[in-house]
Write a protein that holds these residues in place. Structure first.
Motif, PDB file in Angstrom:
ATOM      1  N   ARG A  15      42.451  28.866 -30.071  1.00 54.81           N
ATOM      2  CA  ARG A  15      41.397  29.557 -30.795  1.00 54.81           C
ATOM      3  C   ARG A  15      41.015  28.811 -32.057  1.00 54.81           C
ATOM      4  NH1 ARG A  15      41.172  31.581 -26.701  1.00 54.81           N
ATOM      5  NH2 ARG A  15      41.310  33.771 -26.120  1.00 54.81           N
ATOM      6  N   VAL A  19      34.941  29.516 -34.813  1.00 51.56           N
ATOM      7  CA  VAL A  19      34.286  30.171 -33.678  1.00 51.56           C
ATOM      8  C   VAL A  19      34.630  31.655 -33.683  1.00 51.56           C
ATOM      9  CG1 VAL A  19      34.041  30.208 -31.179  1.00 51.56           C
ATOM     10  CG2 VAL A  19      34.294  28.037 -32.362  1.00 51.56           C
TER      11      VAL A  19
ATOM     12  N   TRP B 118      33.970  40.667 -23.989  1.00 50.82           N
ATOM     13  CA  TRP B 118      34.875  39.522 -24.171  1.00 50.82           C
ATOM     14  C   TRP B 118      35.321  39.403 -25.635  1.00 50.82           C
ATOM     15  CZ3 TRP B 118      33.487  34.218 -25.896  1.00 50.82           C
ATOM     16  CH2 TRP B 118      34.500  33.287 -25.618  1.00 50.82           C
ATOM     17  N   ASN B 225      40.345  24.904 -25.316  1.00 51.11           N
ATOM     18  CA  ASN B 225      39.678  25.885 -26.182  1.00 51.11           C
ATOM     19  C   ASN B 225      39.284  27.115 -25.395  1.00 51.11           C
ATOM     20  OD1 ASN B 225      37.245  25.288 -24.787  1.00 51.11           O
ATOM     21  ND2 ASN B 225      37.009  23.483 -26.088  1.00 51.11           N
ATOM     22  N   ARG B 226      38.708  28.091 -26.113  1.00 54.97           N
ATOM     23  CA  ARG B 226      38.436  29.369 -25.464  1.00 54.97           C
ATOM     24  C   ARG B 226      37.344  29.258 -24.411  1.00 54.97           C
ATOM     25  NH1 ARG B 226      37.520  33.317 -29.807  1.00 54.97           N
ATOM     26  NH2 ARG B 226      37.805  31.804 -31.426  1.00 54.97           N
ATOM     27  N   TRP B 227      36.456  28.268 -24.553  1.00 54.94           N
ATOM     28  CA  TRP B 227      35.375  28.143 -23.570  1.00 54.94           C
ATOM     29  C   TRP B 227      35.925  27.690 -22.230  1.00 54.94           C
ATOM     30  CZ3 TRP B 227      31.879  30.716 -25.926  1.00 54.94           C
ATOM     31  CH2 TRP B 227      31.778  30.625 -27.314  1.00 54.94           C
ATOM     32  N   GLN B 228      36.886  26.750 -22.283  1.00 53.27           N
ATOM     33  CA  GLN B 228      37.512  26.313 -21.027  1.00 53.27           C
ATOM     34  C   GLN B 228      38.310  27.461 -20.415  1.00 53.27           C
ATOM     35  OE1 GLN B 228      39.792  22.794 -21.875  1.00 53.27           O
ATOM     36  NE2 GLN B 228      37.994  21.472 -21.696  1.00 53.27           N
ATOM     37  N   LEU B 230      37.680  30.554 -20.762  1.00 49.34           N
ATOM     38  CA  LEU B 230      36.688  31.488 -20.223  1.00 49.34           C
ATOM     39  C   LEU B 230      36.239  31.045 -18.831  1.00 49.34           C
ATOM     40  CD1 LEU B 230      34.696  33.881 -20.755  1.00 49.34           C
ATOM     41  CD2 LEU B 230      33.122  32.204 -21.695  1.00 49.34           C
ATOM     42  N   TRP B 231      35.886  29.765 -18.699  1.00 50.65           N
ATOM     43  CA  TRP B 231      35.293  29.281 -17.459  1.00 50.65           C
ATOM     44  C   TRP B 231      36.309  29.119 -16.340  1.00 50.65           C
ATOM     45  CZ3 TRP B 231      30.772  29.399 -15.366  1.00 50.65           C
ATOM     46  CH2 TRP B 231      30.515  28.598 -14.242  1.00 50.65           C
TER      47      TRP B 231
END
Lengths: 289, 320
Positions: A15, A19, B118, B225-228, B230-231
């Protein structure tokens, strides 16, 4: 408790603080957008008349009063259909419609979830398919069915179709699949028949799903204005009465705000009370592939 | 002797009967075995067929007839459809508006449902419950969207006008709900405000049930990271809820009518907020051209089912 920091550690690594901050800021901004009209509606109900028409308009009330509610009672006491009648009609439609829906949907969901009978799968796919179009599609034939049954201008025209609302059956069936088969088998060995199992084993185990069906059904019926089916004044609902009051113009603004508060506060309170059960049910709501 | 010959003579006939039974037999036996299941399903299914399934079929049939509720229906073939698609300018406006609504409110509300669920999922349980309520409340407070009527009221007591005049952006109040340019965006805005409903709750619930060990394993496998996360983890684990939410959001995005009527009136100024559903109401409940209205309903049915099927196909590919 000791496990928790250990569990969280790898999660936190992923995290970035910036962001996180941006996302929570986004949540706060949109949360305000969502909440503001409701806060405004609540405050309006307690505003004295001069505050309702203050320029520029204000969201929050500064001298709260119950005058609007007293006016509402006075206004409705003098009209030829008393307010209690509208409230009674709305309560009747909502309670019978919601309780009946929970009962019928769970009775149908139990065999669909636990038995493989011929046609069961097909019936369930038809129910799922019916989630894919709205009630507007069937509005015209529905009117004809109602007039054929002689139900026009009766409360049945609102209540009975609501009993077979497809979303409720879908959610109930998905939730019932979680009940262990062993539980049902054990009851069978003890000599219970299907109806007994449904009533004494399955129903008590799906209480969270009852509350979920209630939360979906209740606001819909609570907010109904009778649509095109009901035209007698003494059968009309509270929402219809609200429409009539607000059409009364500026002088009725305070009373209108009071009725609006009554209309919105009931479903919201129910949701506050049942939130955790609803979330628990929704966890099983997914569509299988 | 007699006793022996009679049964032996009857054997061929019995055998034939048994053979005949063996085809239908198991199916009937299976149905008989589940008698109680059918009795339990009965009441719901009778009402479901009476008010949902039969009306769909009936509407499809009726769309090939001229029917005004008084005279006996007259078969007209494809005439209703040709009139609807080739000769009805207002329907074209309604169709354009409906697609505009759906293309904007469908995906935006779907993404909003997921995005806010989310973010909320990262909060502590108590704050999470409050934020869930804040976002979900509009969709169950039902008819409180009339508050927006006050916000967008055309006089200076309207909340937006009052605000804009006070801070000097405008000098005179704007007629928000009778100006063609503003009606559609306002209806879209209010529709979005109301659209965080059942799918939003399904997403909140889905996020809470994701297996934590998957996320840990992902971190070990190099998710940075959180995007990875997430996906590669969150979205694929939530596919069933994503499919469910999509169905609900798509269906409601094509069914915009009540809000349009409440805010912009019926019919709206120059049909600026006219949708397929309001067009259907116009012919079904005002003009009583039931056959024609059924053709509109059938087109709407086709659009809703078609879009849903297509989206289901696409969503099954998420995270693959």
């Amino acid at each position: 408790m000791k496990m928790i920091p250990a569990l969280r550690a790898p999660k936190r690594l992923n995290r970035s603080l910036t962001v996180s901050f941006l996302l929570f800021a986004l949540l706060a901004v949109f949360g305000a957008f969502m909440a503001l009209p409701l806060v405004y509606a609540i405050n309006n109900a307690f505003k004295p008349l001069d505050e309702l028409f203050i320029f520029p308009p204000r969201v929050l009330v500064s001298n709260p009063t119950f005058d609007n509610f007293y006016d509402l009672v006075a206004l409705m006491g003098s009209s030829w259909v008393p307010l209690s009648r509208y409230i009674g009609n709305t309560l009747l439609i909502t309670l019978v419609g919601t309780a009946g829906h929970i009962l019928l949907a769970s009775a149908a969901a139990y065999p669909l979830a636990k038995y493989k009978m011929p046609g069961g799968k097909t019936l369930f796919s038809i129910v799922v398919l019916s989630l894919m179009f709205s009630g507007h599609v069937t509005a015209i034939p529905n009117y004809m069915v109602m007039s054929w049954l002689g139900w026009i201008n009766t409360h049945a025209s609102i209540i009975v179709p609501a009993l077979a609302f497809p979303l409720g059956l879908f959610l109930m069936k998905q939730f019932m699949e979680q009940i262990p088969d062993a539980l049902i088998e054990a009851a069978k060995i003890d000599g219970a028949n299907e109806y007994r199992i449904y009533w004494t084993i399955v129903m008590p185990n799906v209480k969270p799903a009852w509350l979920t069906l209630m939360i979906l059904q209740f606001p819909m019926l609570w907010g109904t204005d009778g649509g095109s089916f009901i035209y007698s004044e003494n059968l009309k609902t509270l929402h219809y009465a609200l429409g009539q009051i607000t059409q009364g113009g500026i002088a009725r603004a305070g009373v209108g705000a009071a009725v609006a508060l009554i209309l919105m506060i009931v479903p919201i309170t129910l949701f506050i009370l049942s939130q955790s059960s609803v979330i628990q049910t929704m966890a099983t709501s997914g569509m299988k592939e | 002797m007699q006793a022996e010959t009679t049964p032996s003579g009857a054997v061929p006939g019995l055998a034939r009967k048994a053979e005949k039974k063996s085809r239908l037999g198991p199916a009937l036996k299976e149905i008989g075995k589940h008698k109680h299941a059918y009795i339990l399903m009965g009441p719901y299914m009778i009402l479901f067929f009476l008010f949902t399934v039969i009306p769909v079929v009936f509407s499809l049939l009726l769309s090939f007839f001229y029917f005004n509720m008084l005279e006996f229906p007259r078969f007209v073939g494809w005439q209703n459809y040709s009139r609807l698609l080739l000769n009805d300018d207002v329907f074209m406006i309604a169709l354009k508006n409906t697609f505009l609504f759906a293309v904007i409110t469908g995906p935006v509300s779907y993404v909003a449902c997921f995005l806010f669920a989310w973010i909320i999922n990262e909060l502590s349980p108590k704050v999470r419950a409050v934020m869930t309520l804040v976002f979900y409340a509009p969709s169950i407070s039902g008819n409180v969207f009339f508050i927006w009527l006050i916000v967008f009221s055309g006089d200076s007591y309207g909340y937006l006008n009052g605000f804009l005049i006070k801070y000097g952006f405008i000098l005179e109040p704007i007629q928000w709900l009778t100006n063609e340019n503003y009606i559609l965006p306002i209806v879209i805005l209010v529709q979005l405000w109301l659209s965080l409903g059942t799918s939003f709750l399904a997403f909140i619930a889905g996020l809470q049930t994701i297996d934590k060990s998957l996320i840990e394993a992902g971190a070990v496998d190099g998710i940075r990271n959180r995007w990875q996360e997430l996906w590669f983890i969150t979205l694929p684990s939530m596919r069933p809820q994503l499919l469910f939410g999509a169905v609900l959001q798509i269906t409601s995005s094509f069914a915009v009518a009540d809000i349009s009527i409440a805010l912009a009136g019926f019919p709206s100024v120059n049909y600026a907020a006219h949708t397929v559903v309001t067009h259907l109401m116009d012919y079904g409940t005002i003009r009583f051209e039931m056959g024609y209205a059924s053709a509109i309903a059938t087109v709407l049915f086709g659009i809703m089912i078609g879009t849903n099927m297509l989206t289901q196909k696409l969503l099954r590919k998420v995270g693959e």
